[in-house]
Design a protein around this motif. Structure first.
Motif, PDB file in Angstrom:
ATOM      1  N   GLN A  31       0.637  -1.027  -0.089  1.00 23.31           N
ATOM      2  CA  GLN A  31      -0.071   0.070  -0.049  1.00 23.31           C
ATOM      3  C   GLN A  31       1.008   1.293  -0.068  1.00 23.31           C
ATOM      4  OE1 GLN A  31      -3.170   0.024   3.015  1.00 23.31           O
ATOM      5  NE2 GLN A  31      -3.309   2.228   2.663  1.00 23.31           N
ATOM      6  N   PRO A  32       1.921   1.436   0.790  1.00 18.70           N
ATOM      7  CA  PRO A  32       2.684   2.599   0.723  1.00 18.70           C
ATOM      8  C   PRO A  32       3.392   2.855  -0.589  1.00 18.70           C
ATOM      9  CG  PRO A  32       3.278   1.290   2.619  1.00 18.70           C
ATOM     10  CD  PRO A  32       2.365   0.525   1.880  1.00 18.70           C
ATOM     11  N   THR A  33       3.704   1.706  -1.372  1.00 15.60           N
ATOM     12  CA  THR A  33       4.205   1.920  -2.709  1.00 15.60           C
ATOM     13  C   THR A  33       3.154   2.329  -3.604  1.00 15.60           C
ATOM     14  OG1 THR A  33       5.580  -0.001  -2.430  1.00 15.60           O
ATOM     15  CG2 THR A  33       5.257   0.690  -4.697  1.00 15.60           C
ATOM     16  N   VAL A  34       1.865   2.251  -3.481  1.00 16.28           N
ATOM     17  CA  VAL A  34       0.752   2.802  -4.489  1.00 16.28           C
ATOM     18  C   VAL A  34       0.732   4.261  -4.019  1.00 16.28           C
ATOM     19  CG1 VAL A  34      -1.488   2.756  -4.940  1.00 16.28           C
ATOM     20  CG2 VAL A  34      -0.286   0.559  -4.711  1.00 16.28           C
ATOM     21  N   THR A  35       0.672   4.324  -2.796  1.00 15.50           N
ATOM     22  CA  THR A  35       0.458   5.861  -2.351  1.00 15.50           C
ATOM     23  C   THR A  35       1.505   6.631  -2.746  1.00 15.50           C
ATOM     24  OG1 THR A  35      -0.635   5.006  -0.276  1.00 15.50           O
ATOM     25  CG2 THR A  35       0.202   7.268  -0.153  1.00 15.50           C
ATOM     26  N   TYR A  36       2.930   5.952  -2.797  1.00 19.72           N
ATOM     27  CA  TYR A  36       3.894   6.958  -3.136  1.00 19.72           C
ATOM     28  C   TYR A  36       3.902   7.271  -4.505  1.00 19.72           C
ATOM     29  CZ  TYR A  36       8.685   7.572  -4.871  1.00 19.72           C
ATOM     30  OH  TYR A  36       9.951   8.242  -5.622  1.00 19.72           O
ATOM     31  N   HIS A  37       3.581   6.110  -5.457  1.00 19.85           N
ATOM     32  CA  HIS A  37       3.430   6.460  -6.936  1.00 19.85           C
ATOM     33  C   HIS A  37       2.501   7.590  -7.098  1.00 19.85           C
ATOM     34  CE1 HIS A  37       6.371   3.661  -8.518  1.00 19.85           C
ATOM     35  NE2 HIS A  37       5.749   2.733  -8.065  1.00 19.85           N
ATOM     36  N   LEU A  38       1.232   7.502  -6.518  1.00 20.21           N
ATOM     37  CA  LEU A  38       0.108   8.453  -6.820  1.00 20.21           C
ATOM     38  C   LEU A  38       0.625   9.695  -6.279  1.00 20.21           C
ATOM     39  CD1 LEU A  38      -2.762   9.126  -7.549  1.00 20.21           C
ATOM     40  CD2 LEU A  38      -3.217   8.656  -5.051  1.00 20.21           C
ATOM     41  N   LYS A  39       1.112  10.047  -5.069  1.00 18.59           N
ATOM     42  CA  LYS A  39       1.682  11.319  -4.740  1.00 18.59           C
ATOM     43  C   LYS A  39       2.795  11.940  -5.681  1.00 18.59           C
ATOM     44  CE  LYS A  39      -1.043  11.680  -1.201  1.00 18.59           C
ATOM     45  NZ  LYS A  39      -2.078  12.632  -1.208  1.00 18.59           N
ATOM     46  N   ASN A  40       3.640  11.146  -6.067  1.00 18.65           N
ATOM     47  CA  ASN A  40       4.629  11.628  -7.031  1.00 18.65           C
ATOM     48  C   ASN A  40       4.144  11.901  -8.115  1.00 18.65           C
ATOM     49  OD1 ASN A  40       6.664  10.419  -9.291  1.00 18.65           O
ATOM     50  ND2 ASN A  40       7.921  11.386  -7.658  1.00 18.65           N
ATOM     51  N   LEU A  41       3.087  11.071  -8.815  1.00 17.34           N
ATOM     52  CA  LEU A  41       2.469  11.541 -10.036  1.00 17.34           C
ATOM     53  C   LEU A  41       1.828  12.959  -9.885  1.00 17.34           C
ATOM     54  CD1 LEU A  41       1.584  11.061 -12.888  1.00 17.34           C
ATOM     55  CD2 LEU A  41      -0.375   9.693 -11.912  1.00 17.34           C
ATOM     56  N   LEU A  45       2.539  16.405 -12.114  1.00 11.80           N
ATOM     57  CA  LEU A  45       1.709  17.187 -12.641  1.00 11.80           C
ATOM     58  C   LEU A  45       1.256  18.534 -12.246  1.00 11.80           C
ATOM     59  CD1 LEU A  45      -0.876  14.088 -13.365  1.00 11.80           C
ATOM     60  CD2 LEU A  45       0.719  15.165 -15.202  1.00 11.80           C
ATOM     61  N   GLY A  46       1.499  18.662 -10.995  1.00  5.83           N
ATOM     62  CA  GLY A  46       1.173  19.926 -10.280  1.00  5.83           C
ATOM     63  C   GLY A  46      -0.372  20.073  -9.636  1.00  5.83           C
ATOM     64  N   GLU A  47      -0.974  18.808 -10.067  1.00  6.62           N
ATOM     65  CA  GLU A  47      -2.441  18.794  -9.853  1.00  6.62           C
ATOM     66  C   GLU A  47      -2.811  17.527  -8.969  1.00  6.62           C
ATOM     67  OE1 GLU A  47      -4.778  20.862 -10.592  1.00  6.62           O
ATOM     68  OE2 GLU A  47      -3.721  22.146 -12.062  1.00  6.62           O
ATOM     69  N   LYS A  48      -4.019  17.863  -7.985  1.00  5.06           N
ATOM     70  CA  LYS A  48      -4.327  16.823  -7.193  1.00  5.06           C
ATOM     71  C   LYS A  48      -5.404  15.913  -8.098  1.00  5.06           C
ATOM     72  CE  LYS A  48      -5.840  15.848  -2.317  1.00  5.06           C
ATOM     73  NZ  LYS A  48      -4.249  14.919  -2.182  1.00  5.06           N
ATOM     74  N   SER A  62      -9.441  17.370 -12.321  1.00  8.25           N
ATOM     75  CA  SER A  62      -8.305  17.258 -12.988  1.00  8.25           C
ATOM     76  C   SER A  62      -7.858  15.822 -13.446  1.00  8.25           C
ATOM     77  CB  SER A  62      -7.087  18.085 -12.278  1.00  8.25           C
ATOM     78  OG  SER A  62      -7.152  19.423 -12.174  1.00  8.25           O
ATOM     79  N   GLY A  63      -8.103  14.825 -12.236  1.00  7.59           N
ATOM     80  CA  GLY A  63      -8.310  13.420 -12.251  1.00  7.59           C
ATOM     81  C   GLY A  63      -8.994  13.065 -13.398  1.00  7.59           C
ATOM     82  N   LYS A  64     -10.313  13.412 -13.720  1.00  8.76           N
ATOM     83  CA  LYS A  64     -11.163  12.966 -14.494  1.00  8.76           C
ATOM     84  C   LYS A  64     -10.624  13.252 -16.174  1.00  8.76           C
ATOM     85  CE  LYS A  64     -15.530  13.628 -12.061  1.00  8.76           C
ATOM     86  NZ  LYS A  64     -16.546  14.638 -11.960  1.00  8.76           N
ATOM     87  N   ALA A  65     -10.148  14.540 -16.240  1.00  9.31           N
ATOM     88  CA  ALA A  65      -9.130  14.639 -17.519  1.00  9.31           C
ATOM     89  C   ALA A  65      -7.927  13.891 -17.940  1.00  9.31           C
ATOM     90  CB  ALA A  65      -8.781  16.218 -17.488  1.00  9.31           C
ATOM     91  N   PHE A  66      -7.400  13.575 -16.695  1.00  4.35           N
ATOM     92  CA  PHE A  66      -6.061  12.737 -16.755  1.00  4.35           C
ATOM     93  C   PHE A  66      -6.459  11.153 -17.087  1.00  4.35           C
ATOM     94  CE2 PHE A  66      -2.642  10.087 -15.436  1.00  4.35           C
ATOM     95  CZ  PHE A  66      -1.512  10.550 -15.862  1.00  4.35           C
ATOM     96  N   LEU A  67      -7.672  10.718 -16.354  1.00  5.39           N
ATOM     97  CA  LEU A  67      -7.953   9.316 -16.454  1.00  5.39           C
ATOM     98  C   LEU A  67      -8.470   9.051 -17.883  1.00  5.39           C
ATOM     99  CD1 LEU A  67      -8.959   6.906 -15.387  1.00  5.39           C
ATOM    100  CD2 LEU A  67     -11.160   7.673 -15.218  1.00  5.39           C
ATOM    101  N   HIS A  68      -8.920  10.134 -18.712  1.00  4.87           N
ATOM    102  CA  HIS A  68      -9.300   9.749 -20.217  1.00  4.87           C
ATOM    103  C   HIS A  68      -8.075   9.195 -20.720  1.00  4.87           C
ATOM    104  CE1 HIS A  68     -11.139  10.316 -23.957  1.00  4.87           C
ATOM    105  NE2 HIS A  68      -9.852  11.183 -24.372  1.00  4.87           N
ATOM    106  N   TYR A  69      -6.744   9.849 -20.796  1.00  9.18           N
ATOM    107  CA  TYR A  69      -5.543   9.411 -21.380  1.00  9.18           C
ATOM    108  C   TYR A  69      -5.028   8.217 -20.860  1.00  9.18           C
ATOM    109  CZ  TYR A  69      -6.497  13.873 -23.770  1.00  9.18           C
ATOM    110  OH  TYR A  69      -6.800  15.114 -24.323  1.00  9.18           O
TER     111      TYR A  69
END
Length: 297
Positions: A31-41, A45-48, A62-69
């Motif tokens: 779980q900490p690895t997944v959290t780290y990758h998400l926070k790093n991303l 991006l400079g966006e939550k 912003s997440g919805k726009a990113f999810l599309h790609y």
């Protein structure tokens, strides 16, 4: 910027499952690895991308726009891996097909059986969805080939070709009062007890267009999302519905249902095959299209 695939997979899976623990289990990570990758991303991006609500992770705008790609890139990566592996397995492979209800039920069973006999090393998966969903799956590279019943359409990234016309007809039981009439007016049809298809279906969309263009509305109706349920209900003798001719030919031939041409019906619907122009046109796709074009529909 390093947008590696694991980060994109995390975004897609977190939107699907809403919980980091579930994403970690599916990816085989802690779980900490997944959290780290998400926070790093998010820092890159400079966006939550997600926010926590009631112990669930919810996409931000912003997440919805990113999810599309992210979804498209993940699908392309999975496709690339699958295509390369198929080169090492001569005569074997996987073909992912999406189909709307009419072709999935009344056209594809014969073709799938024949294709399986000709290419026994091939695995075929079939997703049955409404036509608009099949188009979206093609655009997002989720399937190799779509077989759908719809009006003519244009999507820049899709190649589409008609296999046959899929005409809508007015259907009712032999005991219905319409059985004694050879010609029916729009107002007479609107006065009947109507069964409407689910809103997502192309049949419902065309039905609505006909009512609107004819200047009438159904007096009474029920809504069913299953074509087989609609046909069984029609056999009760009280209701009428618009249904694909392909879907009722057997019942009409056996005298269980009757059909009439819909008056003032000026729409054209066809069975199309379609694939994404940007997707690898594998030999399996070509072989399947060659077969479906030889079938007499």
């Amino acid at each position: 910027m390093n947008l590696n695939l694991i980060k994109l997979q995390i975004v897609e899976l977190l939107h699907k499952h809403r919980k980091i623990t579930t994403v970690a289990e599916e990816l085989g990570l802690k779980q900490p690895t997944v959290t780290y990758h998400l926070k790093n991303l998010e820092q890159q991006l400079g966006e939550k991308l997600f926010e926590s609500r009631m112990d669930k992770m919810i996409l931000t705008e912003s997440g919805k726009a990113f999810l599309h790609y992210a979804v498209k890139i993940n699908a392309l990566a999975a496709e690339a891996e699958r295509v390369v592996k198929e080169f090492n397995n001569a005569g074997r492979g996987t073909l992912k097909i999406g189909a709307s209800y009419v072709p999935a039920t009344y056209i594809l069973p014969q073709i799938l059986g024949q294709f399986g006999e000709q290419h026994p090393g091939t695995t075929i998966s079939l997703s049955v969805k409404p036509s608009p969903v099949i188009k979206e799956m093609l655009v997002n590279h989720e399937i190799d080939l779509g077989i759908l019943s719809t009006e003519s359409f244009y999507v820049p990234t899709l190649h589409s070709q008609s296999l046959c016309e899929d005409e809508l007809v007015l259907v009712f039981a032999p005991t219905h009062e319409f059985a004694a009439q050879t010609r029916l007016s729009p107002s007479e049809i609107a006065s009947a007890h109507f069964i409407l298809h689910d809103m997502e279906s192309s049949t419902r969309q065309l039905t609505n267009k006909w009512f609107e263009r004819s200047g009438v509305t159904p007096r009474a109706h029920i809504l069913l999302d299953s074509l087989e349920a609609i046909k069984q209900s029609l056999m009760g003798g009280r209701h009428v519905s618009f249904i694909s001719r392909l879907a009722v030919e057997d019942e009409v031939a056996r005298g269980k249902l009757m059909m009439r041409t819909i008056p003032d019906y000026n729409f054209q619907r066809h069975i199309f095959y379609s694939y994404n122009r940007d997707r690898h046109y594998s030999p399996l796709i070509g072989l399947f299209i060659d077969l479906i074009r030889t079938i007499r529909i």
